[in-house]
Design an enzyme around this catalytic site. Structure first.
Site, PDB file in Angstrom:
ATOM      1  N   TYR A  52      11.724 -45.277  14.085  1.00 55.82           N
ATOM      2  CA  TYR A  52      11.264 -44.950  12.733  1.00 55.82           C
ATOM      3  C   TYR A  52      11.569 -43.494  12.416  1.00 55.82           C
ATOM      4  O   TYR A  52      11.509 -42.634  13.306  1.00 55.82           O
ATOM      5  CB  TYR A  52       9.751 -45.132  12.620  1.00 55.82           C
ATOM      6  CG  TYR A  52       9.288 -46.564  12.531  1.00 55.82           C
ATOM      7  CD1 TYR A  52       9.314 -47.258  11.331  1.00 55.82           C
ATOM      8  CD2 TYR A  52       8.808 -47.212  13.661  1.00 55.82           C
ATOM      9  CE1 TYR A  52       8.875 -48.572  11.262  1.00 55.82           C
ATOM     10  CE2 TYR A  52       8.365 -48.523  13.596  1.00 55.82           C
ATOM     11  CZ  TYR A  52       8.401 -49.197  12.391  1.00 55.82           C
ATOM     12  OH  TYR A  52       7.967 -50.495  12.320  1.00 55.82           O
ATOM     13  N   TYR A 109      11.279 -52.121  19.564  1.00 54.77           N
ATOM     14  CA  TYR A 109      10.945 -50.788  20.088  1.00 54.77           C
ATOM     15  C   TYR A 109       9.758 -50.871  21.053  1.00 54.77           C
ATOM     16  O   TYR A 109       8.907 -51.743  20.946  1.00 54.77           O
ATOM     17  CB  TYR A 109      10.676 -49.796  18.949  1.00 54.77           C
ATOM     18  CG  TYR A 109       9.558 -50.138  17.987  1.00 54.77           C
ATOM     19  CD1 TYR A 109       8.223 -49.889  18.305  1.00 54.77           C
ATOM     20  CD2 TYR A 109       9.849 -50.647  16.734  1.00 54.77           C
ATOM     21  CE1 TYR A 109       7.209 -50.175  17.401  1.00 54.77           C
ATOM     22  CE2 TYR A 109       8.847 -50.941  15.833  1.00 54.77           C
ATOM     23  CZ  TYR A 109       7.528 -50.694  16.170  1.00 54.77           C
ATOM     24  OH  TYR A 109       6.530 -50.982  15.272  1.00 54.77           O
ATOM     25  N   HIS A 132      10.827 -56.409  13.503  1.00 58.35           N
ATOM     26  CA  HIS A 132       9.967 -56.795  12.378  1.00 58.35           C
ATOM     27  C   HIS A 132      10.179 -55.847  11.216  1.00 58.35           C
ATOM     28  O   HIS A 132      10.632 -54.719  11.392  1.00 58.35           O
ATOM     29  CB  HIS A 132       8.486 -56.792  12.794  1.00 58.35           C
ATOM     30  CG  HIS A 132       8.011 -55.452  13.256  1.00 58.35           C
ATOM     31  ND1 HIS A 132       8.181 -55.011  14.541  1.00 58.35           N
ATOM     32  CD2 HIS A 132       7.399 -54.437  12.587  1.00 58.35           C
ATOM     33  CE1 HIS A 132       7.690 -53.792  14.660  1.00 58.35           C
ATOM     34  NE2 HIS A 132       7.219 -53.402  13.481  1.00 58.35           N
TER      35      HIS A 132
HETATM   36 FE   LIG Z   1       6.539 -51.462  13.064  1.00 60.32          FE
END
Ligand SMILES: [Fe+2]
Length: 236
Positions: free
Chosen positions: A105, A144, A157
């Protein structure tokens, strides 16, 4: 300001509980005492509203938000937002956020050993059309690791929010990919006890949505209430 009806609560059993001990952070987060339901007031029931003028075309194409192209497998994510009678929820704000193809992220708290992609932010939004349809172009996120237990990995996801007509109706959930080998081991996915409800979190591979030579298509319909409701994070 009397007699504001508010919104109906979900059908019991269709949603994950606040406390699911295999999902470790739910232990600290779950309320220890019974909830006190506050009545919805005018501000929760009536707003805010979002118009098409707020939607940039790049907001629903996560591969076009930078000067270069992101790495990863292109996918089309589409579906409909429906009520319990399969009627469309039109013109509602739908937001997505996700990791990049390497499973990272763009967030200061995500420091795991995978590269950031300078051409991928991982956020998008759009409005559903008159038939409740939405469509995003993006890349398939990577799995992850997370600290829930030794060698814990989240299945790939995409986080999804459906706003609805007011603050009180916002729903947040996660969409998964069919056939992901990590699904049976994921405490968040398995936090929804009912198998049918849980499987509604898995998108469908969809040839109709696929763009030849360019992107595979996945369909994810979201049902906002009723017995076929999509499980969401935190019962209302
Ligand atoms: Fe997530």
């Amino acid at each position: 300001m009397a007699n504001i009806a508010g919104y109906r609560r979900p059908v019991p059993g269709t949603q994950p509980p606040y406390l699911h001990p295999p999902y470790r952070s739910s232990i600290k987060r779950a309320p220890e005492k019974p909830l006190v339901y506050l009545p919805h007031t005018l501000s929760e029931v009536t707003g805010p509203s979002f118009g098409h003028e707020l939607i940039d075309v790049k907001a629903c194409d996560l591969t076009r938000q930078h000067s270069g192209e992101p790495l990863g497998e292109r996918i089309i994510l589409t579906g409909r937002v429906l009520d319990e009678d399969s009627r469309p929820i039109p013109h509602t704000l739908i937001e997505v956020w996700q990791a990049n193809a390497a499973g990272r992220y763009l967030h200061k708290q995500d420091q795991h050993q995978a590269p950031l992609d300078p051409n991928f932010t991982g956020r998008g939004h759009t409005l559903t059309d008159a038939e409740g349809r939405y469509r995003f172009v993006t890349i398939k996120p990577g799995a992850y690791p997370w600290g829930n237990h030794p060698n814990a990995w989240r299945p790939a996801h995409i986080h999804v929010s459906v706003f609805g007509p007011a603050f009180a109706t916002r729903l947040v959930t996660q969409m998964y990919f069919p056939g992901d080998p990590l699904l049976p081991f994921d405490p968040i996915f398995n936090g929804t006890a009912d198998e049918d409800a849980r499987n509604r979190l898995i998108s469908l591979f969809d040839w109709e949505t696929t763009i030849p030579d360019q992107a595979l298509g996945y369909r994810f319909d979201i049902v906002v209430n009723g017995r076929k409701a999509t499980p969401v994070e935190g019962p209302k």
